[in-house]
Structures are given as C-alpha cells and as structure tokens.
Design a protein around this motif. Structure first.
Motif, mmCIF file in Angstrom:
data_model
loop_
_atom_site.group_PDB
_atom_site.id
_atom_site.type_symbol
_atom_site.label_atom_id
_atom_site.label_comp_id
_atom_site.label_asym_id
_atom_site.label_seq_id
_atom_site.Cartn_x
_atom_site.Cartn_y
_atom_site.Cartn_z
ATOM 1 N N MET A 282 0.854 -1.186 0.000
ATOM 2 C CA MET A 282 0.000 0.000 0.000
ATOM 3 C C MET A 282 0.890 1.237 0.000
ATOM 4 O O MET A 282 2.090 1.149 0.262
ATOM 5 C CB MET A 282 -0.918 0.002 1.227
ATOM 6 N N ALA A 283 0.317 2.366 -0.340
ATOM 7 C CA ALA A 283 1.091 3.603 -0.356
ATOM 8 C C ALA A 283 1.345 4.088 1.063
ATOM 9 O O ALA A 283 0.561 3.824 1.985
ATOM 10 C CB ALA A 283 0.356 4.677 -1.150
ATOM 11 N N VAL A 284 2.445 4.791 1.235
ATOM 12 C CA VAL A 284 2.803 5.362 2.531
ATOM 13 C C VAL A 284 3.124 6.835 2.327
ATOM 14 O O VAL A 284 3.837 7.204 1.386
ATOM 15 C CB VAL A 284 4.016 4.636 3.149
ATOM 16 N N ASN A 285 2.598 7.651 3.198
ATOM 17 C CA ASN A 285 2.834 9.096 3.159
ATOM 18 C C ASN A 285 3.914 9.417 4.192
ATOM 19 O O ASN A 285 3.694 9.237 5.394
ATOM 20 C CB ASN A 285 1.531 9.827 3.498
ATOM 21 N N VAL A 286 5.097 9.844 3.739
ATOM 22 C CA VAL A 286 6.196 10.131 4.659
ATOM 23 C C VAL A 286 6.469 11.633 4.680
ATOM 24 O O VAL A 286 6.032 12.372 3.788
ATOM 25 C CB VAL A 286 7.476 9.361 4.277
ATOM 26 N N VAL A 287 7.185 12.062 5.698
ATOM 27 C CA VAL A 287 7.438 13.489 5.891
ATOM 28 C C VAL A 287 8.915 13.779 5.660
ATOM 29 O O VAL A 287 9.790 13.088 6.187
ATOM 30 C CB VAL A 287 7.029 13.924 7.314
ATOM 31 N N SER A 288 9.197 14.800 4.880
ATOM 32 C CA SER A 288 10.581 15.185 4.627
ATOM 33 C C SER A 288 11.206 15.769 5.889
ATOM 34 O O SER A 288 10.634 16.680 6.499
ATOM 35 C CB SER A 288 10.651 16.229 3.509
ATOM 36 N N PRO A 289 12.382 15.277 6.277
ATOM 37 C CA PRO A 289 13.053 15.862 7.440
ATOM 38 C C PRO A 289 13.629 17.235 7.135
ATOM 39 O O PRO A 289 13.998 17.974 8.046
ATOM 40 C CB PRO A 289 14.172 14.857 7.732
ATOM 41 N N ARG A 290 13.661 17.587 5.842
ATOM 42 C CA ARG A 290 14.278 18.845 5.450
ATOM 43 C C ARG A 290 13.304 20.025 5.529
ATOM 44 O O ARG A 290 13.670 21.104 5.969
ATOM 45 C CB ARG A 290 14.837 18.723 4.031
ATOM 46 N N ASP A 291 12.074 19.816 5.072
ATOM 47 C CA ASP A 291 11.144 20.951 5.035
ATOM 48 C C ASP A 291 9.729 20.618 5.515
ATOM 49 O O ASP A 291 8.841 21.467 5.441
ATOM 50 C CB ASP A 291 11.069 21.539 3.620
ATOM 51 N N GLY A 292 9.502 19.392 5.985
ATOM 52 C CA GLY A 292 8.199 19.043 6.534
ATOM 53 C C GLY A 292 7.139 18.723 5.499
ATOM 54 O O GLY A 292 5.980 18.471 5.862
ATOM 55 N N ARG A 293 7.488 18.740 4.212
ATOM 56 C CA ARG A 293 6.521 18.384 3.169
ATOM 57 C C ARG A 293 6.230 16.885 3.206
ATOM 58 O O ARG A 293 7.047 16.089 3.623
ATOM 59 C CB ARG A 293 7.063 18.728 1.776
ATOM 60 N N HIS A 294 5.056 16.525 2.706
ATOM 61 C CA HIS A 294 4.708 15.114 2.586
ATOM 62 C C HIS A 294 5.145 14.594 1.214
ATOM 63 O O HIS A 294 4.979 15.267 0.195
ATOM 64 C CB HIS A 294 3.207 14.918 2.774
ATOM 65 N N VAL A 295 5.693 13.401 1.212
ATOM 66 C CA VAL A 295 6.148 12.740 0.002
ATOM 67 C C VAL A 295 5.483 11.370 -0.063
ATOM 68 O O VAL A 295 5.382 10.668 0.955
ATOM 69 C CB VAL A 295 7.687 12.604 -0.010
ATOM 70 N N SER A 296 5.019 10.984 -1.237
ATOM 71 C CA SER A 296 4.312 9.719 -1.405
ATOM 72 C C SER A 296 5.273 8.605 -1.802
ATOM 73 O O SER A 296 6.171 8.799 -2.621
ATOM 74 C CB SER A 296 3.230 9.861 -2.490
ATOM 75 N N VAL A 297 5.054 7.442 -1.207
ATOM 76 C CA VAL A 297 5.785 6.224 -1.569
ATOM 77 C C VAL A 297 4.720 5.230 -2.014
ATOM 78 O O VAL A 297 3.871 4.827 -1.214
ATOM 79 C CB VAL A 297 6.593 5.679 -0.383
#
Length: 550
Positions: A282-297
């Motif tokens: 399933m897809a996972v929504n992770v958070v960038s440690p650099r700027d707090g944006r959400h990135v999709s996997v």
C-alpha cells in the motif's frame, strides 16, 4: 494467459471492436492531415490530459474538433506525475476546500468510469513519538475528508496493525497510523485512453505537429499555422475557438496575443526503485526531514515510486526536464527515517523522471503553497486552460467548453454517457488499459506476445498493439509513454531492445539504419532525463536545490 489479460471484454468476441477506425498508423495520419485545412469548431493545442479532455468533451457534443501536439501525446507533465488520482489531503490542510471537494468527487467518478486504469489505492500515514500535534491535525483533516466524500471511514490503526500493513517501516517509536484511500493510474495510458475515446467520438488528433503561429481576423484569434515535424509540410487551420492547453508552456502561446505571463512552472521529480528492494502493498505518506513536506511512496507497476519534489523551475525548457542530484538526495532522505532498515541508496534507483506542473501564480512565497485549482482565460479569442491537476481534467474541460460556448454552434448531440460502453465489461490488465479495444489487442497478438516483458506486468501484446495502432513515431514514444518499460527496467530496458527492434521492423517497417538512430537517441534520452545524475553534473536553471524550511 489470455484470460489473465482480458475477461468478458465484449459480447460476441473480438470482431465487434472498432479497431480499424481507431488504428493510428501512417495512413490514418495522412487522412487526418488531408482534412486539416477546413473549418473547425475547436482546435486544441497541447496533447496532455487537459487537451485530451477538451477534445473528448467537444467530440462527444458533435463539434468538429482537432487536437495538435508538437511532441508526443502525454509528453509533458501528463506522463511524469506521481500517478495519483487523489482528493488532495494536503490541499485541505492548507484551506483549499474547494479544490479538495472537486478532487474527491472526480477521483471517485474516475474509479467508477475507467475501472482498473484508475484503481483504488490504500494510503497509510505512520505516526511516531513526538507527533501528537500532527496526529490531531490529520485526524481532523480526515474527518473533513469524510464529510466531503459523504461517508465515514475508520482511519486510526494501532502500531501492531501498521507493522502488519507495512512491514519495512521502522518500529522504534511507532505509535500507530492513519489509513485512508486515494486512487492511482498510469497517467500516460489515461491520456491515450481519453484521446482514443475522443477520436472514436469523431474528433481528430495528431502528434508531432507544431503550432508555429496564430491566425487572426478583426483582432481575434481565428485559427493556427502548423508544421508537420515529421515531413516539414505546413497547413493553416481556421477555427471558431482555439484552446491553449499547453500546460506549463501556456504563457508562450499567450505571449502571441500580448498577454502577460501568469504561470509558475514548478518541477516535481520522482524515483523508481525495484519491488524486491523496496516491497510495499500500500502507499505510505512520509514526511521530509528537510522541510516538513509530505512525500508519497507508492507501489506502481511492480515497482515502488517515490515523489514528488516541489520547486520552482524558472523558465520552461524546450527540451525535457530532469531530476537534479539534490532532488535525488532529498527523496532518499525522506526514506531514511521510516525505512531505515532497508538502507536504500542512489544505487538502488532504477529510473527517475521530472515533470513541470502548470501552476497558476498567486505570488505565494513557496511553490507548494500555490493553489492547484484551475482557471480559464479568454484573451483576444484565445482560450487558455491553466493550472489544474490530473484528477480534475474533466472539470477543466467542461469549464473550457462553457467559456467557448458563445462562439460555437449548437451542439449536434447530447454529451455521451461516461463509463464503459453498454454491454462492455472490461476486466484484467488489457481491459483496464485499453477498454473496449482490449479484445482487439489480444486478437492481434501472436502466441509469443502473451508473455510478460522481462520482470514487468507489461505484455508483448501491448507493445505490438502500440506500434500498430497508437501513433508511435519514435522509440521514446513507445518505451516511455505507450508502455513504461523505459522506466520500469534498468538502463531504460536495454535487455529487451533487440526484441523491441524486431517488432519495430515488423510493424513500422524500420530498417537497420532507422533502428540505429532511434536506439542511439533513446539511449541519450535515458541518460539525460531518466537516470540518477552524478553529483558533479550541471544543475537545472534554478540550481536544482530543494529549498530549506523558512
């Protein structure tokens, strides 16, 4: 194998498919070109999802409509997205309620109307120690999401269930997660599906045709001058309405009527990793440690996709965009915390791609704070479809035709109903990707074409059909957009190119000299636009740097 590809595709067998009418081969191109210099109701410039949607909507109304694309269908952002058809949870978090409501409605409609090609996708947002505020914010946002959908869902899952759903996730500090649903697609195939439905409804579409200029009469745009990039021949088309659907390049055509720039080209880059190295169900929504944006996997086509970045690109290029080394680092950093045990590095990346989003500028400081809504502008007779997203292409198409209505004849028929044609129930991979033509794809296949291409879900039947019927003008068209083999296989699918070359000779008549040129140009494109860039490589115009948090 045949029943895995398509089951119960049509009543009465393969003969009922309108394959001959929709065969985009050189003869079809000649017939279409021969009738260009006539009066059209609608000329659409741009062959991405927006242009395809406008063409289909116009054709279904009985209007004389033609689409012209200077490169290839879905060449731009429409083949370079994160492959999500989504409501936009992050838009809701930024207060863009209207965009989210519209996106949720359209997501659900597309899941119903193109089943399989747009498929439901479960998404998990894992939550760790110290993220209580994030938990509360997203619980609230998902409650609003449910309200927009008109139904309630159970979102909260405990740490044990999270570990079962996504085993590779880091366990230390895991408190639980939030589960919700979106949808995913093959974006380029969605464009092709919409275009072929448009042509089936009476529209016309040509790729490799450049709009060299606008025709004007009495101070208004009344048509276009075009050049066939394959032969160099020229033509002039007159039209009641010219629609500018060129995405991030929209300001270039608008500049020909003296309109000021209003677009903000935003680059989004992605990585693809092999499933054996990064398995996900399933897809996972992770958070960038650099700027707090959400990135999709996202699990996609037997691999795992990671994206996207969101940075100002500056001037839109004439060529293809590419991921910078820093963007690759940024995306890999997003995986280091939640998927630390996998020890993923740039050496694991199979391919990369970048798209330039057509964002309407509002002056926001950060590109990711810009609205993903759309606009329609009429300037001296030129109608520009600006902004928007893959999910809401049908809404933008309707708004374009509503703005064009005062200049158009009364539609010759009511809009055709959406969804699969009556009596047609496509199933399986070919049914999902080719709709009512699925049986014809299978009927055209040789026995050996029913095999999968290397370790991908793509069959050789799809490759043959694309060459025969889908306006392939180059090896890049075939490997990067009709199929996605150039992204799914290492080194752009070098291991299968000999067999691909044999099919190109058989279906397109390419001789050894033509094949050598195509293969060389394709290899150069893979190196320049779809490989991990070396650290010392020159960066894009903006330096390719992902902004640090403010």
């Amino acid at each position: 194998m045949g029943r895995d590809l398509v089951e119960h595709a049509v009543p009465g067998g393969h003969g009922e498919f309108p394959a001959a009418r929709l065969r985009w081969d050189p003869d079809h191109r000649e017939r279409t070109w021969s009738r260009l210099e006539s009066q059209w109701d609608v000329v659409v410039v741009g062959g991405g999802i927006t242009g395809a949607g406008v063409l289909r909507a116009a054709a279904r109304l009985g209007l004389r409509a033609v689409l012209l694309e200077q490169e290839d269908f879905a060449w731009g952002a429409s083949s370079r997205s994160t492959k999500l058809v989504h409501g936009g949870l992050r838009y809701l978090a930024r207060g863009q309620v209207g965009v989210t409501r519209e996106s949720v409605r359209e997501r659900d409609a597309l899941v119903r109307e193109v089943p399989g090609l747009v498929a439901p996708l479960p998404v998990l947002l894992p939550l760790y120690d110290g993220q209580a505020a994030r938990w509360l914010a997203y619980r609230s946002a998902l409650g609003a999401y449910d309200a927009l959908e008109g139904r309630l869902h159970r979102h909260a899952v405990d740490a044990q269930e999270v570990r079962l759903l996504v085993p590779p996730l880091r366990r230390r500090g895991l408190r639980g997660g939030l589960r919700y649903r979106e949808a995913q697609t093959d974006d380029a195939r969605l464009v092709l599906r919409v275009l072929r439905e448009a042509v089936g409804a009476g529209g016309a579409a040509l790729n490799a045709v450049r709009v060299a200029g606008l025709l004007r009469r009495d101070g208004r745009v009344c048509g276009v001058q075009v050049v066939d990039r394959l032969t160099g021949r020229e033509a002039e088309l007159e039209a009641a309405v010219v629609v500018n659907a060129t995405g991030a390049w929209a300001d270039r055509l608008r500049g020909q009527v003296g309109a000021p720039a209003r677009m903000r080209p935003v680059r989004g880059s992605h990585l693809l990793l092999p499933e054996w190295r990064f398995p996900l169900a399933m897809a996972v929504n992770v958070v960038s440690p650099r700027d707090g944006r959400h990135v999709s996997v996202v699990p996609w086509e037997g691999a795992t996709l990671v994206g996207t970045t969101d940075i100002d690109h500056g001037e839109v290029p004439d060529g293809e965009p590419c991921a910078s080394a820093d963007e690759v680092d940024y995306l890999l950093e997003c995986l280091q915390g939640p998927f630390r045990s996998l020890e993923l590095t740039a050496a694991d990346v199979v391919s990369t791609w970048s798209g330039i989003r057509p964002v309407v500028s509002s002056g926001a400081v950060a590109s990711w704070d810009e609205s993903r809504g759309h606009a329609v502008w009429e300037e001296e007779g030129l109608l520009t479809a600006a902004g928007g997203k893959l999910t809401t292409f049908r809404v933008l198409a309707r708004d374009v035709l509503a703005a064009a209505a005062p200049h158009l004849p009364t539609p010759g028929r009511a809009p055709a109903p959406a969804g699969p044609p009556p009596g047609v129930q496509p199933a399986g991979r070919l049914g999902a990707r080719f709709g009512a033509e699925a049986g014809a794809v299978l009927a055209a296949a040789h026995e050996e074409d029913r095999e999968f291409v290397a370790a991908t879900p793509t069959t050789w039947a799809e490759v043959r059909w694309s060459l025969r019927c889908e306006a392939v003008n180059s090896l890049q068209d075939l490997m990067l957009r009709r199929t996605r083999l150039g992204l799914l296989l290492p080194f752009g699918g070098a291991e299968v190119l000999d067999r691909v070359g044999a099919l190109c000779a058989e279906e397109l008549g390419w001789d050894a000299s033509r094949w050598a040129r195509e293969r060389s140009a394709y290899a150069a494109r893979i190196r320049a636009s779809h490989s991990v860039p070396p650290r010392e490589a020159a960066q894009p115009a903006d330096g390719g740097r992902v902004p640090a948090p403010a």
